[in-house]
Design a protein around this motif. Structure first.
Motif, short mmCIF file in Angstrom:
data_model
loop_
_atom_site.label_atom_id
_atom_site.label_comp_id
_atom_site.label_asym_id
_atom_site.label_seq_id
_atom_site.Cartn_x
_atom_site.Cartn_y
_atom_site.Cartn_z
N THR A 322 0.85 -1.19 0.00
CA THR A 322 0.00 0.00 0.00
C THR A 322 0.88 1.24 0.00
O THR A 322 2.11 1.15 0.13
CB THR A 322 -0.91 0.01 1.23
N ASP A 342 -4.90 0.72 1.94
CA ASP A 342 -5.58 1.03 3.19
C ASP A 342 -4.66 1.57 4.28
O ASP A 342 -5.04 1.58 5.46
CB ASP A 342 -6.34 -0.19 3.72
N ARG A 344 -3.33 4.82 6.12
CA ARG A 344 -4.17 5.99 6.32
C ARG A 344 -3.39 7.25 6.68
O ARG A 344 -2.27 7.18 7.18
CB ARG A 344 -5.19 5.73 7.43
N ASP A 363 -10.20 4.03 2.58
CA ASP A 363 -9.54 2.77 2.28
C ASP A 363 -9.96 2.20 0.92
O ASP A 363 -11.14 2.23 0.57
CB ASP A 363 -9.85 1.73 3.35
N SER A 365 -10.51 -0.86 0.15
CA SER A 365 -10.76 -2.20 0.69
C SER A 365 -12.17 -2.64 0.32
O SER A 365 -13.04 -1.82 -0.01
CB SER A 365 -10.60 -2.21 2.22
N GLU A 368 -14.88 -1.13 2.68
CA GLU A 368 -15.20 0.28 2.40
C GLU A 368 -16.01 0.40 1.12
O GLU A 368 -16.93 1.23 1.04
CB GLU A 368 -13.91 1.08 2.29
N HIS A 388 -10.79 -6.83 5.15
CA HIS A 388 -9.51 -6.17 4.90
C HIS A 388 -8.91 -6.52 3.54
O HIS A 388 -7.76 -6.19 3.28
CB HIS A 388 -8.52 -6.54 6.00
N ASP A 421 -2.14 -0.19 8.97
CA ASP A 421 -3.30 -0.72 9.69
C ASP A 421 -2.92 -1.42 10.98
O ASP A 421 -3.80 -1.75 11.78
CB ASP A 421 -4.12 -1.65 8.80
#
Length: 483
Positions: A322, A342, A344, A363, A365, A368, A388, A421
């Motif tokens: 990510t 994801d 943040r 996210d 994901s 989301e 996730h 995360d």
């Protein structure tokens, strides 16, 4: 009675019909026999009406099992990653691959379209030395080859060398405060095996490195990254660059990147390191040349995507991670954030006159996406085994992905937090992060250490990274447009 068993990866409880663990997102092994504690009662009960057609057959009956759970996925399927390319930075699909977006999976099936399950839980039982879906360590292929009988030696050939002496007693003594750093580099830190080229010849695990715990401290920002309590290595990475205070174009601008390696991909620690270093370096270069922060972020994300795609041996063996970045301009008081995946970015309010604490990213994901579609409530989505699973990431196999960029101008002082995360799983709300470490902007290095400590105390199931950038500005304004 519902059969309950334990996930071998994170020890969370999982129902018999689950294919993926709801705690860590990893696939669950089939255990048709199981222990007495894992088998249902000898007297079966009728299935609940709401779950008719979705329950599995009797344990040991060899049935294929029921269909997907009803009511959790719309009939027309879920969304796929937005088809917006990072300027062609990722490699083309393999020959013959279709271009139509795949349908979404059932709630307890793997995500469609090659979505990557997030490996938020611990590694497999160290006693399981084979290559399985729960092992996040790279495993040397030569250590998994079947053993064959050696051909007979030709006449007159010298006698074969004597086998090496057995390894000394295990576990090895530790160096300093690290319980996993042996004094003898030829000894494995995880089992009584010998080490060659950084890997154990017996269990195949990568040996601990200097990335297990990393701290970065500058005058304008600080970050801490830790492998956590369950993982055998740190697959997170961070990078911070600060433009000099006397720079004529962007004095004191802070550029930072946090990446989280996708555990289901190979060499995920290398993916995160390459992506973070490339992204932060390009960000700083662009800013020094006078580029707008949004333009600089777009260029940095494109170059980072190219860099991580370039280390893949093939599309079937593509490292992935990510990405989240921040450019903090102290003169303008603006914060520009870019992300894929994801990891943040948060705004942590510095006081009652400052903008309220807020999550600055959304996210990429499965959960989301379900919430944004209105298909599931956030609570329902987070209970799914696919909660996730990523629908966008950086890697050679990511296809066309949506690179999100947003700029905000907060009112009053505060702090920008970039994190993986491993932290926000325990503190998902912006206000809870603010309350957990009051005054984080005044002591960013100490605050980053505290966030890591809090995540470790909460369980430390994943790698944990936190980068904090204080924003001591009194300037402010409304939220700017968002891509």
């Amino acid at each position: 009675m519902t059969t309950v068993r334990t996930c071998p990866a994170c020890s969370d409880r999982a129902a018999a019909g689950d294919v993926f663990c709801e705690g860590c997102g990893r696939p669950l092994p089939e255990r048709e026999g199981g222990t007495p504690a894992e088998r249902p009662d000898n007297v079966p009960t009728a299935p609940q009406q709401s779950m008719s057609g979705a329950t599995r057959g009797p344990v040991g009956g060899g049935g294929a099992g029921g269909g997907p759970r009803p009511g959790l996925v719309p009939a027309d399927g879920g969304p796929t990653a937005p088809q917006v390319s990072l300027n062609g930075a990722t490699r083309a699909p393999a020959p013959g691959a279709g271009t139509a977006p795949p349908a979404a999976p059932a709630a307890d099936a793997p995500p469609a379209g090659g979505g990557r399950p997030r490996g938020g839980g611990p590694e497999a039982d160290p006693g399981r030395h084979g290559a399985d879906s729960f092992t996040t360590q790279p495993i040397r292929r030569d250590s998994l080859r079947p053993l064959t009988a050696a051909p007979p030696a030709p006449a007159g050939a010298p006698a074969p060398a004597a086998p090496p002496a057995p390894a000394p007693d295990w576990p090895p003594p530790a160096v300093g405060s690290s319980p996993v750093q042996p004094t003898n580099p030829e000894m494995c830190a995880w089992c009584p095996g010998r080490v060659g080229d950084g890997y154990c010849e017996k269990c195949g695990f990568l040996q601990p490195t200097g990335r297990d715990h990393v701290e970065v401290r500058t005058d304008a920002a600080a970050g801490v990254s830790d492998r956590g309590l369950r993982h055998r290595r740190n697959e997170d990475a961070m990078a911070i660059r600060v433009v000099a205070a006397d720079d004529p174009r962007a004095p004191g601008t802070v550029c930072a990147v946090v990446c989280d390696g996708v555990s289901s991909s190979p060499r995920s620690d290398e993916a995160s390191r390459v992506t973070a270093e490339t992204g932060a370096t390009v960000l700083a270069e662009q800013i020094r040349r006078g580029a707008d922060p949004r333009e600089a972020t777009a260029a940095a994300m494109t170059r980072a995507a190219e860099a991580v795609a370039g280390i893949a041996e093939s599309l079937d063996s593509a490292p992935a991670c990510t990405f989240v970045s921040a450019v903090v301009d102290p003169a303008a008081g603006t914060v520009t954030v870019g992300w894929v995946g994801d990891s943040r970015a948060y705004w942590l309010s510095g006081g009652p006159r400052s903008s309220a604490s807020a999550l600055l990213t959304r996210d990429d994901s499965w959960s989301e996406a379900m919430v944004q579609m209105g298909a599931l409530s956030r609570e329902e989505a987070m209970r799914s085994a696919n909660a996730h699973a990523l629908i966008a990431w950086m890697g050679a196999d990511s296809g066309e992905i949506d690179a999100h960029i947003t700029t905000v101008t907060p009112t009053g002082p505060g702090t920008v937090l970039l994190c993986s995360d491993g932290l926000w799983n325990y503190y998902p709300e912006a206000q809870s992060l603010t309350d957990a470490v009051p005054g984080a902007g005044a002591r960013p290095h100490e605050a980053a250490r505290t966030y890591i400590s809090l995540a470790l105390r909460a369980g430390g199931k994943d790698n944990i990274t936190a980068v904090l950038i204080p924003v001591p500005t009194e300037q402010g304004g409304p939220r700017a447009e968002q891509d």
